[in-house]
Design a protein around this motif. Structure first.
Motif, PDB file in Angstrom:
ATOM      1  N   ARG A   1       0.843  -1.212   0.000  1.00 50.59           N
ATOM      2  CA  ARG A   1       0.000   0.000   0.000  1.00 50.59           C
ATOM      3  C   ARG A   1       0.870   1.252   0.000  1.00 50.59           C
ATOM      4  O   ARG A   1       0.624   2.192  -0.769  1.00 50.59           O
ATOM      5  N   LEU A   2       1.903   1.253   0.843  1.00 52.92           N
ATOM      6  CA  LEU A   2       2.791   2.409   0.921  1.00 52.92           C
ATOM      7  C   LEU A   2       3.560   2.604  -0.379  1.00 52.92           C
ATOM      8  O   LEU A   2       3.708   3.735  -0.871  1.00 52.92           O
TER       9      LEU A   2
ATOM     10  N   GLU B   1       1.400   4.070  -2.952  1.00 54.82           N
ATOM     11  CA  GLU B   1       1.153   5.477  -2.616  1.00 54.82           C
ATOM     12  C   GLU B   1       2.343   6.348  -3.034  1.00 54.82           C
ATOM     13  O   GLU B   1       2.170   7.413  -3.619  1.00 54.82           O
ATOM     14  N   TYR B   2       3.563   5.892  -2.734  1.00 60.40           N
ATOM     15  CA  TYR B   2       4.763   6.625  -3.139  1.00 60.40           C
ATOM     16  C   TYR B   2       4.831   6.743  -4.658  1.00 60.40           C
ATOM     17  O   TYR B   2       5.194   7.788  -5.201  1.00 60.40           O
TER      18      TYR B   2
ATOM     19  N   ASN C   1       2.454   9.336  -5.880  1.00 56.61           N
ATOM     20  CA  ASN C   1       2.981  10.667  -5.584  1.00 56.61           C
ATOM     21  C   ASN C   1       4.018  11.099  -6.615  1.00 56.61           C
ATOM     22  O   ASN C   1       4.036  12.249  -7.059  1.00 56.61           O
TER      23      ASN C   1
ATOM     24  N   ASP D   1      -4.928   7.538  10.940  1.00 63.90           N
ATOM     25  CA  ASP D   1      -3.733   6.965  10.309  1.00 63.90           C
ATOM     26  C   ASP D   1      -2.578   7.033  11.304  1.00 63.90           C
ATOM     27  O   ASP D   1      -1.703   7.888  11.222  1.00 63.90           O
TER      28      ASP D   1
ATOM     29  N   ASP E   1      -9.308   3.580   1.592  1.00 63.12           N
ATOM     30  CA  ASP E   1      -9.429   2.817   0.355  1.00 63.12           C
ATOM     31  C   ASP E   1     -10.287   1.577   0.626  1.00 63.12           C
ATOM     32  O   ASP E   1      -9.886   0.676   1.347  1.00 63.12           O
TER      33      ASP E   1
END
Length: 272
Positions: A121-122, A125-126, A129, A182, A245
């Motif tokens: 997930r991270l 996300e990166y 971005n 979060d 999400d």
């Protein structure tokens, strides 16, 4: 597809881990293997690895050293340590390179996959971005990626014996009141005025599992309770327990329960 690396000098353990990950996330990740730290760094460079699962005790360059070299170049690579060595000095160093988690062999498959899916997930996300940054730059607009600060300190606190029951009570209360946000292990460590390295070990002593697994299981239990209310939308339940999400919420829920939220709700009413 995301790019994930396994680095372990034990051939059998590496192959078993590869098969486990291939079975669970092979359709979402390209999985690479390395048999030592030096090879891991080469694969990292050549394949632009986004998630690295590193053993610590490897010949030549060990896992900690490999992670330090990765972190010097890359703030975003999600690093997970998977080791048979339960030593505080290793946990302490793992925090200094901002490892997502520190798991011990023999690992529990569910606990491992919860951490790996959080890393995915991270990483996604990166990646989003970066794509947004490139898109903004292409239109002549300035876009800066958010900085992720390194831990301010990692010294082990003095103070003698910790009363684990009291600490457990404080941690439990914090999660009960903040699970819908979060939150991270770092947030909780700061809240309790502990260094992150010390808190990482302390949390494991209190709950016999890592922070990511405990928080996820707590959120799923809260979601189960909400699913018993037929008028509440499943997406709203996901947001209420900390998952913006809905697809990720459904995946995590199924990982824990074996059913999607909708399937779980249907079973509740069928039994009723």
């Amino acid at each position: 597809m995301l790019r994930l690396l396994i680095a372990d000098d034990e051939v059998i353990e590496r192959k078993v881990l590869y098969k486990t990950l291939q079975k669970n996330i092979g359709d979402q990740c390209v999985i690479f293997q390395a048999e030592n730290g030096r090879q891991a760094l080469r694969v990292y460079e050549e394949e632009k690895i986004q998630i690295a699962i590193l053993d610590i005790e490897m010949p030549g360059i060990n896992g900690i050293e490999a992670a330090q070299k990765i972190r010097e170049k890359d703030k975003e690579c999600c690093i997970i340590f998977l080791t048979a060595f339960d030593e505080f000095s290793y946990a302490k160093k793992a925090i200094t390179v901002r490892a997502l988690d520190y798991l011990l062999k023999p690992y529990d498959e569910q606990e491992l996959m919860l951490v790996v899916e959080e890393a995915m997930r991270l990483a996604a996300e990166y990646q989003a971005n970066r794509q947004a940054a490139e898109s903004q730059a292409g239109r002549g607009q300035k876009y800066e990626l958010p900085e992720t600060a390194l831990p301010a300190g990692d010294d082990m606190e003095d103070g003698g014996q910790v009363r684990l029951s009291k600490v457990t009570e404080i941690i439990s209360h914090y999660i009960e009141t903040n699970y819908m946000y979060d939150i991270s292990m770092q947030d909780l460590a700061r809240h309790m005025n502990y260094s992150e390295a010390y808190f990482c070990k302390l949390f494991k002593q209190c709950f016999n599992k890592n922070f990511t697994s405990y928080l996820t299981e707590y959120r799923v239990e809260e979601a189960k309770r909400m699913l018993a209310e037929p008028t509440v939308n499943v997406k709203d339940i996901g947001r209420a327990v900390g998952y913006s999400d809905s697809n990720y919420f459904a995946k995590v829920f199924k990982r824990i329960t074996g059913q999607s939220p909708t399937e779980y709700r249907l079973c509740i009413f069928q039994r009723g």
